[in-house]
Design an enzyme around this catalytic site. Structure first.
Site: not given
Ligand code: DCP
Ligand code: CA
Length: 428
Positions: A31, A126-127
């Site tokens: 991720d 992203d996962e």
């Molecule tokens: N995303 C979004 N709305 C949300 C959650 C996420 O648009 N409520 C989008 C933005 C994030 C991406 O999806 O960058 C990936 O979500 P993740 O939950 O994996 O969060 P991040 O990658 O930002 O942070 P991390 O995985 O390090 O906690």
């Molecule tokens: Ca992420």
């Protein structure tokens, strides 16, 4: 699996992950850290090390899509209204974001992963899950291969990722939680229970905010506390979801990876019993087909960039209209609205009755669409899932729009299957 040497266990623990280790698997969950924010830093290196909030400018309406780990120190998180982010982190850098760029980046990410194993599940933008189980000849050490993969992705993309490995999907995903940010955590066989027991219940995907409230009232805060709840109790509290919690809390997860390639398109069409003129009835068919189509999209976690409508006139001429949408769609209401517009464009000029209509979703992606401008709680997937749950219980016909109900006059109705259209395969 009782070897007679008697491991002392609390109630129901016999069904733990350990008991399911007859054929060990090696699943890697990967991720990207702070995905949108990390890409923004690549685009503008002066942002590195700063609190970056993606989703809109500080005084705009809307919520943060995500933020950098620097911003998280101030209590900012995804889903928080931007103005509140500003209050907590007034010196933060606010950017609106650009989904097209994230999408392209995501594609590069997946391309790298596919070089490591044929078994890759693209779980979100992203996962991903990768399964190495079948790659024993390729990799003398799976753990080493997973570490190499992590380094490779980070070097190629210029961002950091977190990686968790374990014997199944849920454990691998929970391992990634421990690894965040930028870390690597291998949940070794035999250590699952010790790791799970101490995690907060909110870590389990099956436990939403409401279930959390109920469980906390019962003084259940850690996953280990859940082990003392009999399966029947969980079932009476949460229904089918309770079963899921029962197994998840024990790290039991037999789901294979959803690795199958994306279909090119999904379509539903039907020929009428007799040629049709009546606009109301035609739209009722179209609505019903959209309903069946969106069910298929949800089942396969697909979103469509292209919606296409087809109509065949009584003289067998076929016409097609299509529309491209930037934010890919899955939701019935939105897809129907486009389909209706396209259909009316086709039909209004026609002097002939129609013998067939169809609707198609193409340019499919499995990536969750941009949430930048809509709060998480209002996502259409949530509505769709609720709909599917009702239908699972009461049959497809239990929930139909008023427009679809016009078909009552034309077709037999079976509560489980819905309307029995002429083209039988469509009512499956
Ligand atoms: N995303 C979004 N709305 C949300 C959650 C996420 O648009 N409520 C989008 C933005 C994030 C991406 O999806 O960058 C990936 O979500 P993740 O939950 O994996 O969060 P991040 O990658 O930002 O942070 P991390 O995985 O390090 O906690
Ligand atoms: Ca992420």
């Amino acid at each position: 699996m009782d070897n007679g040497r008697g491991v002392v266990s609390s109630p129901g623990r016999g069904e733990s992950a350990a008991a399911h280790r007859a054929h060990p698997r090696y699943v890697v969950h990967i991720d990207i850290d702070a995905f949108f924010a990390a890409v923004e830093v690549l685009l503008d290196p002066s942002l590195r090390g700063k609190p970056v909030i993606v989703g809109g400018l500080s005084q705009e309406r809307g919520v943060a899509a995500t933020c950098s780990y620097e911003a998280r120190k101030f209590g900012v998180h995804a889903g928080m209204p931007l103005r509140q982010c500003y209050k907590l982190c007034p010196h933060g850098v606010f950017v609106r974001g650009n989904y097209q760029i994230y999408q392209a980046f995501s594609e590069r990410f997946f391309r790298l992963l596919h070089a490591y194993t044929p078994d890759v599940e693209e779980a979100s933008l992203d996962e991903a899950y990768l399964e190495f189980t079948r790659c024993g000849r390729l990799y003398p050490s799976f753990a080493e291969a997973a570490r190499t993969l992590k380094r490779h992705v980070e070097r190629e993309l210029g961002i950091t990722v977190s990686v968790g490995t374990a014997g199944n999907k849920i454990l691998a995903k929970l391992a990634t939680k421990r690894a965040k940010p930028a870390g690597f955590f291998e949940l070794e066989p035999g250590r699952e229970e010790a790791y799970l027991g101490d995690l907060g219940i909110e870590a389990l995907p099956g436990i939403g905010p409401k279930a959390q409230v109920i469980l906390r009232l019962l003084n259940i805060h850690k996953i280990g506390d859940l082990w003392n709840l009999p399966r029947a109790t969980l079932h009476s509290l949460f229904g089918e979801g309770g079963e899921e919690i029962y197994f998840q809390s024990r790290g039991v997860d037999a789901r294979p990876l959803a690795t199958h390639a994306l279909p090119k398109s999904v379509s539903r069409e039907t020929t009428f019993l007799q040629d049709l003129w009546d606009k109301r009835l035609l739209l009722a068919h179209l609505a019903y087909l959209c309903d069946r189509l969106t069910l298929a999209l949800r089942e396969d976690n697909l979103y469509a960039h292209v919606i296409e409508v087809k109509a065949r006139t009584s003289d067998f001429k076929t016409e097609i209209k299509r529309r491209l949408v930037l934010t890919p769609l899955q939701e019935m209401g939105k897809i129907y609205k486009i389909a209706e517009e396209l259909f009316l464009e086709l039909f209004t000029g026609s002097r002939l009755a129609l013998r067939l209509v169809g609707v198609k979703a193409a340019d499919l992606t499995r990536v969750r669409p941009l949430a930048l401008f809509e709060p998480y709680s209002e996502r259409p997937e949530r509505l769709g899932r609720a709909l599917d749950q009702v239908r699972e219980k009461y049959g497809f016909g239990a929930v139909l729009t008023a427009r679809e109900k016009f078909l009552d006059d034309v077709y037999d109705f079976e509560p489980r299957r819905g309307y029995v259209l002429k083209t039988a395969s469509l009512t499956r």
